[in-house]
Enzyme design. Sequence first.
Site, PDB file in Angstrom:
ATOM      1  N   MET A  30     -37.209 -29.942 -70.795  1.00  0.00           N
ATOM      2  CA  MET A  30     -36.039 -29.144 -71.148  1.00  0.00           C
ATOM      3  C   MET A  30     -34.983 -30.046 -71.793  1.00  0.00           C
ATOM      4  O   MET A  30     -33.808 -29.685 -71.870  1.00  0.00           O
ATOM      5  CB  MET A  30     -35.478 -28.444 -69.904  1.00  0.00           C
ATOM      6  N   HIS A  37     -38.983 -38.933 -68.242  1.00  0.00           N
ATOM      7  CA  HIS A  37     -39.673 -38.245 -69.341  1.00  0.00           C
ATOM      8  C   HIS A  37     -40.413 -39.251 -70.222  1.00  0.00           C
ATOM      9  O   HIS A  37     -41.540 -39.017 -70.663  1.00  0.00           O
ATOM     10  CB  HIS A  37     -38.665 -37.511 -70.235  1.00  0.00           C
ATOM     11  N   GLN A 148     -44.220 -36.175 -60.893  1.00  0.00           N
ATOM     12  CA  GLN A 148     -44.368 -35.951 -59.455  1.00  0.00           C
ATOM     13  C   GLN A 148     -43.036 -35.551 -58.806  1.00  0.00           C
ATOM     14  O   GLN A 148     -43.007 -34.983 -57.733  1.00  0.00           O
ATOM     15  CB  GLN A 148     -44.944 -37.220 -58.810  1.00  0.00           C
ATOM     16  N   GLN A 153     -43.853 -27.842 -58.607  1.00  0.00           N
ATOM     17  CA  GLN A 153     -44.109 -27.353 -59.960  1.00  0.00           C
ATOM     18  C   GLN A 153     -45.452 -27.870 -60.466  1.00  0.00           C
ATOM     19  O   GLN A 153     -46.262 -27.109 -61.023  1.00  0.00           O
ATOM     20  CB  GLN A 153     -42.984 -27.811 -60.893  1.00  0.00           C
ATOM     21  N   VAL A 176     -40.011 -41.604 -61.491  1.00  0.00           N
ATOM     22  CA  VAL A 176     -39.307 -42.823 -61.927  1.00  0.00           C
ATOM     23  C   VAL A 176     -37.914 -42.793 -61.300  1.00  0.00           C
ATOM     24  O   VAL A 176     -37.244 -41.750 -61.298  1.00  0.00           O
ATOM     25  CB  VAL A 176     -39.217 -42.885 -63.468  1.00  0.00           C
ATOM     26  N   SER A 186     -32.441 -34.951 -65.270  1.00  0.00           N
ATOM     27  CA  SER A 186     -31.407 -34.624 -66.261  1.00  0.00           C
ATOM     28  C   SER A 186     -30.142 -34.161 -65.549  1.00  0.00           C
ATOM     29  O   SER A 186     -29.027 -34.342 -66.039  1.00  0.00           O
ATOM     30  CB  SER A 186     -31.905 -33.522 -67.195  1.00  0.00           C
TER      31      SER A 186
END
Length: 281
Positions: A30, A37, A148, A153, A176, A186
Site C-alpha cells: 500500500m 518492503h 511475516q 494476513q 524487518v 508504514s
Amino acid sequence: MNTVHDIREMQRLADAHRAAGRRIGFVPTMGFLHDGHLSLITAAKAQCDVVVVSIFVNPTQFGAGEDLDRYPRDLARDAALAERAGCDTLFVPEEGAMYPPGYGTAVDCNGVASTLEGASRPGHFRGVTTVVAKLFNIVKPHVAVFGQKDAQQALILKKMSEELNFDVDLQIAPTVRESDGLAMSSRNAYLDASDRAAALSISRGLREAEAQYRNGERSADTLRRTVEHEMRLAGLTIDYVALVDARTLEEMEMLERPALLAVAARAGSTRLIDNVVLQER
Ligand code: PAF
C-alpha cells in the site's frame, strides 16, 4: 523501471513476460515503502527475472473510522526506493478502475480470518483477499512475497491461494525491525516521540516472552502476561495479546506445537501489530 497505471496494460506486460519465459516476482504493497518492503523486493528479485511492485491503498480493507484518509502516501519517494531495490515495474492502479461503480464481487476466507485482526477489524480480511486475488489476476506472478509481520494476513492469503488454485508460489519473508526492535510499518510514520518510545514495549515484551519460552516456559497464560505487563507499564492500550496455533490460529493453553504470539495495541491513536513464532529449534 516503468510505471503502469492501466490494468489491461499490466496484464499485457505480464503475458509478454510469461511468453518470453520470464519468471514474474510480485510484491503487493500500500506504498510508503520502508526497509521491510524493500527486503520483500530483494527476495523476489533473487529468484525471478522481473519484479512487479504494486502500490494501492486498498479502501475495502479499511473499516469506518480507520485511517484510510490519512494513510501516508508518497509515490515519488516510493518509486525511487522500489527502483533501487530492484523493482522493474511499479503498478499503481486507479481506485475507480479496481472498483468501478457497481462493483460487487468479494473473496471470503472463513475460519482463520475470524479471529485476532479479523475479530478486531470486521471486513478487513475480506478486503485483503479480494484485492490480492484481483492483483494476482492482473500481475500474473509466479512468486509473491509477503511479510511475516502481518502473520495472519500471510496465512489467510496462503489458504486463499491454495483453495482458489492460484498458480502462485506464495512466500513469507521475516519481519524487518528498526535497530531498537520496533517492527517496521508504514504506520510508524504516525508515531510522535513519546508514542514511539511506548511502542517499543511491544517488541520488548515479545522478546522477553521468547526468552522465557527458550528457558522452558510453556504456559500460554504466563507468556501472555509477560507481554501484557510490559505494554501496560508503557501505557499502551492493548487490543489483544494472543497465543495461537501457528497454523490454525486456534487458541493454545500449553505450547506443545509451534505457536504464534500475536499482539495488537494502540500507542496514542496509532494501532500497531507485531508477533513472534515460538517453536523448538
Ligand atoms: O499488507 C499490505 O500492505 C496489504 O494488506 C496488501 C497485501 C498490499 C493488500 O492491500
